[in-house]
Each structure stands twice: as structure tokens, then as C-alpha cells.
Design a protein around this motif. Sequence first.
Motif, PDB file in Angstrom:
ATOM      1  N   GLY A  99      -6.831  12.380  23.497  1.00  0.00           N
ATOM      2  CA  GLY A  99      -6.408  11.170  24.196  1.00  0.00           C
ATOM      3  C   GLY A  99      -5.327  11.386  25.235  1.00  0.00           C
ATOM      4  N   ALA A 100      -5.015  12.633  25.574  1.00  0.00           N
ATOM      5  CA  ALA A 100      -3.998  12.901  26.597  1.00  0.00           C
ATOM      6  C   ALA A 100      -4.471  12.352  27.935  1.00  0.00           C
ATOM      7  CB  ALA A 100      -3.742  14.402  26.717  1.00  0.00           C
ATOM      8  N   PRO A 101      -3.596  11.658  28.663  1.00  0.00           N
ATOM      9  CA  PRO A 101      -3.997  11.186  29.989  1.00  0.00           C
ATOM     10  C   PRO A 101      -4.279  12.380  30.899  1.00  0.00           C
ATOM     11  CG  PRO A 101      -1.697  10.611  29.514  1.00  0.00           C
ATOM     12  CD  PRO A 101      -2.241  11.290  28.317  1.00  0.00           C
ATOM     13  N   ARG A 102      -5.411  12.332  31.576  1.00  0.00           N
ATOM     14  CA  ARG A 102      -5.830  13.450  32.425  1.00  0.00           C
ATOM     15  C   ARG A 102      -5.051  13.472  33.720  1.00  0.00           C
ATOM     16  NH1 ARG A 102     -11.966  14.323  32.728  1.00  0.00           N
ATOM     17  NH2 ARG A 102     -11.163  16.282  33.490  1.00  0.00           N
ATOM     18  N   VAL A 103      -4.895  14.668  34.250  1.00  0.00           N
ATOM     19  CA  VAL A 103      -4.187  14.893  35.504  1.00  0.00           C
ATOM     20  C   VAL A 103      -5.204  15.242  36.573  1.00  0.00           C
ATOM     21  CG1 VAL A 103      -2.595  16.469  36.665  1.00  0.00           C
ATOM     22  CG2 VAL A 103      -2.062  15.618  34.380  1.00  0.00           C
ATOM     23  N   GLY A 104      -5.001  14.729  37.768  1.00  0.00           N
ATOM     24  CA  GLY A 104      -5.875  15.020  38.901  1.00  0.00           C
ATOM     25  C   GLY A 104      -5.951  13.819  39.820  1.00  0.00           C
ATOM     26  N   LYS A 105      -6.342  14.071  41.050  1.00  0.00           N
ATOM     27  CA  LYS A 105      -6.407  12.999  42.058  1.00  0.00           C
ATOM     28  C   LYS A 105      -7.255  11.820  41.590  1.00  0.00           C
ATOM     29  CE  LYS A 105      -4.162  15.141  45.410  1.00  0.00           C
ATOM     30  NZ  LYS A 105      -2.767  14.915  45.582  1.00  0.00           N
ATOM     31  N   GLU A 106      -8.320  12.102  40.834  1.00  0.00           N
ATOM     32  CA  GLU A 106      -9.185  11.022  40.366  1.00  0.00           C
ATOM     33  C   GLU A 106      -8.505  10.132  39.328  1.00  0.00           C
ATOM     34  OE1 GLU A 106     -10.274  14.779  38.094  1.00  0.00           O
ATOM     35  OE2 GLU A 106      -9.681  14.272  40.111  1.00  0.00           O
ATOM     36  N   HIS A 107      -7.340  10.554  38.855  1.00  0.00           N
ATOM     37  CA  HIS A 107      -6.592   9.772  37.862  1.00  0.00           C
ATOM     38  C   HIS A 107      -5.304   9.180  38.454  1.00  0.00           C
ATOM     39  CE1 HIS A 107      -9.432  11.308  35.000  1.00  0.00           C
ATOM     40  NE2 HIS A 107      -9.171  12.521  35.435  1.00  0.00           N
ATOM     41  N   ARG A 108      -5.252   9.141  39.774  1.00  0.00           N
ATOM     42  CA  ARG A 108      -4.076   8.643  40.489  1.00  0.00           C
ATOM     43  C   ARG A 108      -3.698   7.238  40.075  1.00  0.00           C
ATOM     44  NH1 ARG A 108      -3.404   5.264  44.472  1.00  0.00           N
ATOM     45  NH2 ARG A 108      -5.585   5.201  45.005  1.00  0.00           N
ATOM     46  N   LEU A 109      -4.667   6.360  39.925  1.00  0.00           N
ATOM     47  CA  LEU A 109      -4.356   4.974  39.575  1.00  0.00           C
ATOM     48  C   LEU A 109      -3.694   4.866  38.207  1.00  0.00           C
ATOM     49  CD1 LEU A 109      -7.480   3.083  40.966  1.00  0.00           C
ATOM     50  CD2 LEU A 109      -5.178   3.252  41.949  1.00  0.00           C
ATOM     51  N   TYR A 110      -4.134   5.666  37.253  1.00  0.00           N
ATOM     52  CA  TYR A 110      -3.506   5.647  35.922  1.00  0.00           C
ATOM     53  C   TYR A 110      -2.033   6.019  36.041  1.00  0.00           C
ATOM     54  CZ  TYR A 110      -1.964   6.932  31.320  1.00  0.00           C
ATOM     55  OH  TYR A 110      -1.231   7.024  30.167  1.00  0.00           O
ATOM     56  N   TRP A 111      -1.741   7.151  36.672  1.00  0.00           N
ATOM     57  CA  TRP A 111      -0.358   7.634  36.761  1.00  0.00           C
ATOM     58  C   TRP A 111       0.493   6.721  37.624  1.00  0.00           C
ATOM     59  CZ3 TRP A 111       1.335  10.718  33.239  1.00  0.00           C
ATOM     60  CH2 TRP A 111       0.446  11.577  32.600  1.00  0.00           C
ATOM     61  N   SER A 112      -0.066   6.186  38.708  1.00  0.00           N
ATOM     62  CA  SER A 112       0.689   5.249  39.546  1.00  0.00           C
ATOM     63  C   SER A 112       1.051   4.009  38.748  1.00  0.00           C
ATOM     64  CB  SER A 112      -0.113   4.870  40.794  1.00  0.00           C
ATOM     65  OG  SER A 112      -0.294   5.994  41.621  1.00  0.00           O
ATOM     66  N   HIS A 113       0.109   3.526  37.940  1.00  0.00           N
ATOM     67  CA  HIS A 113       0.362   2.365  37.091  1.00  0.00           C
ATOM     68  C   HIS A 113       1.453   2.681  36.065  1.00  0.00           C
ATOM     69  CE1 HIS A 113      -0.387  -1.244  34.745  1.00  0.00           C
ATOM     70  NE2 HIS A 113      -0.447  -0.477  33.667  1.00  0.00           N
ATOM     71  N   GLU A 114       1.406   3.858  35.466  1.00  0.00           N
ATOM     72  CA  GLU A 114       2.416   4.253  34.481  1.00  0.00           C
ATOM     73  C   GLU A 114       3.812   4.268  35.099  1.00  0.00           C
ATOM     74  OE1 GLU A 114       2.299   5.151  30.941  1.00  0.00           O
ATOM     75  OE2 GLU A 114       0.627   3.824  31.390  1.00  0.00           O
ATOM     76  N   ILE A 115       3.916   4.809  36.289  1.00  0.00           N
ATOM     77  CA  ILE A 115       5.222   4.845  36.958  1.00  0.00           C
ATOM     78  C   ILE A 115       5.699   3.430  37.251  1.00  0.00           C
ATOM     79  CG2 ILE A 115       6.428   5.487  39.086  1.00  0.00           C
ATOM     80  CD1 ILE A 115       4.692   8.009  39.097  1.00  0.00           C
ATOM     81  N   GLU A 116       4.789   2.596  37.747  1.00  0.00           N
ATOM     82  CA  GLU A 116       5.142   1.216  38.085  1.00  0.00           C
ATOM     83  C   GLU A 116       5.537   0.423  36.846  1.00  0.00           C
ATOM     84  OE1 GLU A 116       2.743  -2.580  39.747  1.00  0.00           O
ATOM     85  OE2 GLU A 116       2.547  -0.734  40.921  1.00  0.00           O
TER      86      GLU A 116
END
Length: 115
Positions: A52-69
Motif C-alpha cells: 500500500g505504499a504510495p507510488r512515486v512517479g510523474k503519473e502519481h503527481r496528483l496524489y503527492w500534490s494533494h498530500e502536500i496541499e
Amino acid sequence: MLRSLGILLSALWLAACSDDSAPATADASQTRDGAQLYRQYCVTCHGSGALGAPRVGKEHRLYWSHEIEEEGFDTIVHEAIAGINSMPPRGGCFDCSDDEIRNTVIYMLQLSGAK
């Protein structure tokens, strides 16, 4: 039975999600960079989404951007240091400094193109 299975799975996960074959050579005067630490400790889980680790990569940008926000950068760094869900503290890099963990989080966010 279930407890034994849980212990076994935890041990297998720790073995898979960190690469202890490369010795840590950092001392107090030398900080390892985020890219090096990501490749050594994080890519197995965050590259594949293991456990269940959140994946890293450009295709996962929205997930990480949301997490930061939503959570904030400092919270993400704190979770990386303290551990969260199936991830052990410091991602298994027990000799990593807080700054090294922070640099690794930054590297992962950069790989994902998070804003």
C-alpha cells in the motif's frame, strides 16, 4: 496462526523494502543525498506500491500534490521519520539523519512532479 503469519509478513516486508547489502558510509560530516537513499531504501515499496505504499512517479503527481496541499510538507517528513502504516520509521534506514530523510522526501516529490 494469524499472529505468526503477521510476524512473518512483517519480516519479509522489511527484507524486501530495504537493501542492506550496500553499507551505510555516512558520518556526521557527510550527508547522503535523497536519490541515493531512495534507491537504497525506498524504491522497492514506493516504486511498486508494495504493502500500500504510495507510488512515486510523474503519473502519481496528483496524489503527492494533494498530500502536500492537505497534510503539508512537514507532516509528510514527520511521517517518513516516525513511520506510517506498514512503513517502518525512517523507511528502514535507521542510521539516516532527519535531514537525510527530508532530502529523500524532497527527491521523491521531485520525481513525482508534485507542486
